[in-house]
Design a protein around this motif. Structure first.
Motif, PDB file in Angstrom:
ATOM      1  N   THR A 120       0.831  -1.198   0.000  1.00 14.40           N
ATOM      2  CA  THR A 120       0.000   0.000   0.000  1.00 14.40           C
ATOM      3  C   THR A 120       0.867   1.250   0.000  1.00 14.40           C
ATOM      4  O   THR A 120       0.637   2.178  -0.765  1.00 14.40           O
ATOM      5  N   THR A 121       1.882   1.269   0.843  1.00 12.91           N
ATOM      6  CA  THR A 121       2.784   2.417   0.911  1.00 12.91           C
ATOM      7  C   THR A 121       3.499   2.607  -0.417  1.00 12.91           C
ATOM      8  O   THR A 121       3.571   3.710  -0.940  1.00 12.91           O
ATOM      9  N   SER A 122       3.993   1.523  -0.970  1.00 13.76           N
ATOM     10  CA  SER A 122       4.698   1.600  -2.240  1.00 13.76           C
ATOM     11  C   SER A 122       3.777   2.120  -3.335  1.00 13.76           C
ATOM     12  O   SER A 122       4.169   2.963  -4.121  1.00 13.76           O
ATOM     13  N   GLN A 123       2.556   1.641  -3.363  1.00 11.80           N
ATOM     14  CA  GLN A 123       1.600   2.090  -4.373  1.00 11.80           C
ATOM     15  C   GLN A 123       1.328   3.575  -4.223  1.00 11.80           C
ATOM     16  O   GLN A 123       1.249   4.296  -5.197  1.00 11.80           O
ATOM     17  N   GLY A 124       1.203   4.048  -2.986  1.00  6.44           N
ATOM     18  CA  GLY A 124       0.959   5.469  -2.750  1.00  6.44           C
ATOM     19  C   GLY A 124       2.081   6.329  -3.277  1.00  6.44           C
ATOM     20  O   GLY A 124       1.849   7.364  -3.900  1.00  6.44           O
ATOM     21  N   VAL A 125       3.300   5.923  -3.058  1.00  2.00           N
ATOM     22  CA  VAL A 125       4.452   6.672  -3.545  1.00  2.00           C
ATOM     23  C   VAL A 125       4.461   6.686  -5.066  1.00  2.00           C
ATOM     24  O   VAL A 125       4.715   7.706  -5.678  1.00  2.00           O
ATOM     25  N   THR A 126       4.153   5.549  -5.673  1.00  2.00           N
ATOM     26  CA  THR A 126       4.127   5.466  -7.130  1.00  2.00           C
ATOM     27  C   THR A 126       3.076   6.403  -7.699  1.00  2.00           C
ATOM     28  O   THR A 126       3.332   7.147  -8.625  1.00  2.00           O
ATOM     29  N   ASN A 127       1.882   6.368  -7.137  1.00  2.00           N
ATOM     30  CA  ASN A 127       0.823   7.247  -7.626  1.00  2.00           C
ATOM     31  C   ASN A 127       1.197   8.707  -7.449  1.00  2.00           C
ATOM     32  O   ASN A 127       0.880   9.537  -8.289  1.00  2.00           O
ATOM     33  N   GLU A 128       1.858   9.020  -6.350  1.00  2.00           N
ATOM     34  CA  GLU A 128       2.297  10.400  -6.115  1.00  2.00           C
ATOM     35  C   GLU A 128       3.293  10.828  -7.181  1.00  2.00           C
ATOM     36  O   GLU A 128       3.231  11.939  -7.697  1.00  2.00           O
ATOM     37  N   GLY A 129       4.202   9.933  -7.544  1.00  2.00           N
ATOM     38  CA  GLY A 129       5.173  10.240  -8.596  1.00  2.00           C
ATOM     39  C   GLY A 129       4.504  10.490  -9.930  1.00  2.00           C
ATOM     40  O   GLY A 129       4.865  11.402 -10.664  1.00  2.00           O
ATOM     41  N   PHE A 130       3.503   9.690 -10.244  1.00  2.00           N
ATOM     42  CA  PHE A 130       2.773   9.872 -11.498  1.00  2.00           C
ATOM     43  C   PHE A 130       2.021  11.196 -11.497  1.00  2.00           C
ATOM     44  O   PHE A 130       1.943  11.870 -12.512  1.00  2.00           O
ATOM     45  N   ALA A 131       1.451  11.564 -10.355  1.00  5.45           N
ATOM     46  CA  ALA A 131       0.737  12.840 -10.258  1.00  5.45           C
ATOM     47  C   ALA A 131       1.702  14.000 -10.465  1.00  5.45           C
ATOM     48  O   ALA A 131       1.372  14.970 -11.155  1.00  5.45           O
ATOM     49  N   LYS A 132       2.886  13.901  -9.895  1.00  9.50           N
ATOM     50  CA  LYS A 132       3.889  14.953 -10.075  1.00  9.50           C
ATOM     51  C   LYS A 132       4.325  15.032 -11.537  1.00  9.50           C
ATOM     52  O   LYS A 132       4.530  16.125 -12.056  1.00  9.50           O
ATOM     53  N   ASN A 133       4.453  13.881 -12.183  1.00 12.61           N
ATOM     54  CA  ASN A 133       4.814  13.873 -13.603  1.00 12.61           C
ATOM     55  C   ASN A 133       3.745  14.562 -14.427  1.00 12.61           C
ATOM     56  O   ASN A 133       4.056  15.349 -15.325  1.00 12.61           O
TER      57      ASN A 133
ATOM     58  N   LYS B 285       1.922  19.107 -17.663  1.00 12.16           N
ATOM     59  CA  LYS B 285       0.955  20.175 -17.934  1.00 12.16           C
ATOM     60  C   LYS B 285       1.612  21.559 -17.829  1.00 12.16           C
ATOM     61  O   LYS B 285       1.336  22.443 -18.630  1.00 12.16           O
ATOM     62  N   TYR B 286       2.494  21.731 -16.851  1.00 17.23           N
ATOM     63  CA  TYR B 286       3.178  23.011 -16.685  1.00 17.23           C
ATOM     64  C   TYR B 286       4.025  23.321 -17.918  1.00 17.23           C
ATOM     65  O   TYR B 286       3.972  24.430 -18.461  1.00 17.23           O
ATOM     66  N   GLU B 287       4.819  22.354 -18.338  1.00 16.79           N
ATOM     67  CA  GLU B 287       5.689  22.560 -19.500  1.00 16.79           C
ATOM     68  C   GLU B 287       4.863  22.862 -20.743  1.00 16.79           C
ATOM     69  O   GLU B 287       5.200  23.758 -21.516  1.00 16.79           O
ATOM     70  N   TYR B 288       3.788  22.144 -20.939  1.00 12.75           N
ATOM     71  CA  TYR B 288       2.919  22.351 -22.094  1.00 12.75           C
ATOM     72  C   TYR B 288       2.323  23.756 -22.065  1.00 12.75           C
ATOM     73  O   TYR B 288       2.243  24.430 -23.092  1.00 12.75           O
ATOM     74  N   GLY B 289       1.941  24.216 -20.895  1.00 14.29           N
ATOM     75  CA  GLY B 289       1.341  25.538 -20.743  1.00 14.29           C
ATOM     76  C   GLY B 289       2.302  26.689 -20.994  1.00 14.29           C
ATOM     77  O   GLY B 289       1.871  27.816 -21.231  1.00 14.29           O
ATOM     78  N   ARG B 290       3.590  26.434 -20.942  1.00  7.43           N
ATOM     79  CA  ARG B 290       4.588  27.471 -21.183  1.00  7.43           C
ATOM     80  C   ARG B 290       4.641  27.880 -22.655  1.00  7.43           C
ATOM     81  O   ARG B 290       5.147  28.953 -22.983  1.00  7.43           O
TER      82      ARG B 290
ATOM     83  N   ARG C 112      -1.124   8.009 -17.254  1.00  2.00           N
ATOM     84  CA  ARG C 112       0.108   8.401 -16.565  1.00  2.00           C
ATOM     85  C   ARG C 112       1.185   8.856 -17.545  1.00  2.00           C
ATOM     86  O   ARG C 112       1.226   8.427 -18.695  1.00  2.00           O
ATOM     87  N   VAL C 113       2.030   9.748 -17.070  1.00  3.58           N
ATOM     88  CA  VAL C 113       3.187  10.233 -17.826  1.00  3.58           C
ATOM     89  C   VAL C 113       4.412   9.570 -17.210  1.00  3.58           C
ATOM     90  O   VAL C 113       4.671   9.735 -16.019  1.00  3.58           O
ATOM     91  N   SER C 114       5.142   8.818 -17.990  1.00  2.00           N
ATOM     92  CA  SER C 114       6.323   8.130 -17.465  1.00  2.00           C
ATOM     93  C   SER C 114       7.465   9.121 -17.253  1.00  2.00           C
ATOM     94  O   SER C 114       7.467  10.230 -17.807  1.00  2.00           O
ATOM     95  N   ASP C 115       8.424   8.706 -16.470  1.00  2.00           N
ATOM     96  CA  ASP C 115       9.607   9.540 -16.229  1.00  2.00           C
ATOM     97  C   ASP C 115      10.343   9.822 -17.536  1.00  2.00           C
ATOM     98  O   ASP C 115      10.821  10.928 -17.763  1.00  2.00           O
ATOM     99  N   THR C 116      10.431   8.824 -18.397  1.00  2.00           N
ATOM    100  CA  THR C 116      11.114   8.973 -19.681  1.00  2.00           C
ATOM    101  C   THR C 116      10.398   9.977 -20.570  1.00  2.00           C
ATOM    102  O   THR C 116      11.032  10.839 -21.187  1.00  2.00           O
ATOM    103  N   GLU C 117       9.063   9.862 -20.632  1.00  2.00           N
ATOM    104  CA  GLU C 117       8.286  10.799 -21.439  1.00  2.00           C
ATOM    105  C   GLU C 117       8.430  12.221 -20.919  1.00  2.00           C
ATOM    106  O   GLU C 117       8.608  13.160 -21.695  1.00  2.00           O
ATOM    107  N   LEU C 118       8.380  12.375 -19.605  1.00  3.25           N
ATOM    108  CA  LEU C 118       8.504  13.705 -19.020  1.00  3.25           C
ATOM    109  C   LEU C 118       9.877  14.305 -19.303  1.00  3.25           C
ATOM    110  O   LEU C 118       9.988  15.472 -19.681  1.00  3.25           O
ATOM    111  N   ALA C 119      10.929  13.510 -19.148  1.00  5.47           N
ATOM    112  CA  ALA C 119      12.285  14.009 -19.402  1.00  5.47           C
ATOM    113  C   ALA C 119      12.422  14.469 -20.855  1.00  5.47           C
ATOM    114  O   ALA C 119      12.979  15.540 -21.130  1.00  5.47           O
TER     115      ALA C 119
END
Length: 80
Positions: free
Chosen positions: A5-18, A23-28, A61-68
């Protein structure tokens, strides 16, 4: 069970940040730049414009690779 459960929460949080960063980068960008970047992203990752919009909206979800890649591409519009 708790670790999963903890691991899943961290993963979802990372995806939300991505998603927020995506969205921020796109809006620029202005609308013409947004179209160019969207086309390049879709071609690079083999996704449809609808799938791109789903990433911007947080429905997919936006992957780390896609975001980078996306951050690097957007940065090219702001080089001095």
């Amino acid at each position: 069970m708790e670790n999963a459960t903890t691991s899943q929460g961290v993963t979802n949080e990372g995806f939300a940040k991505n998603t927020q960063a995506f969205k921020y980068e796109y809006g620029r960008l202005n609308s013409a730049e947004q179209k160019e970047v969207q086309r390049a992203f879709c071609k690079r990752y083999g996704v449809s414009p609808e799938a791109f919009r789903a990433r911007c909206g947080g429905f997919t979800r936006v992957s780390d690779t896609e975001l980078a890649w996306f951050e690097k591409r957007v940065a090219t519009y702001f080089q001095n």
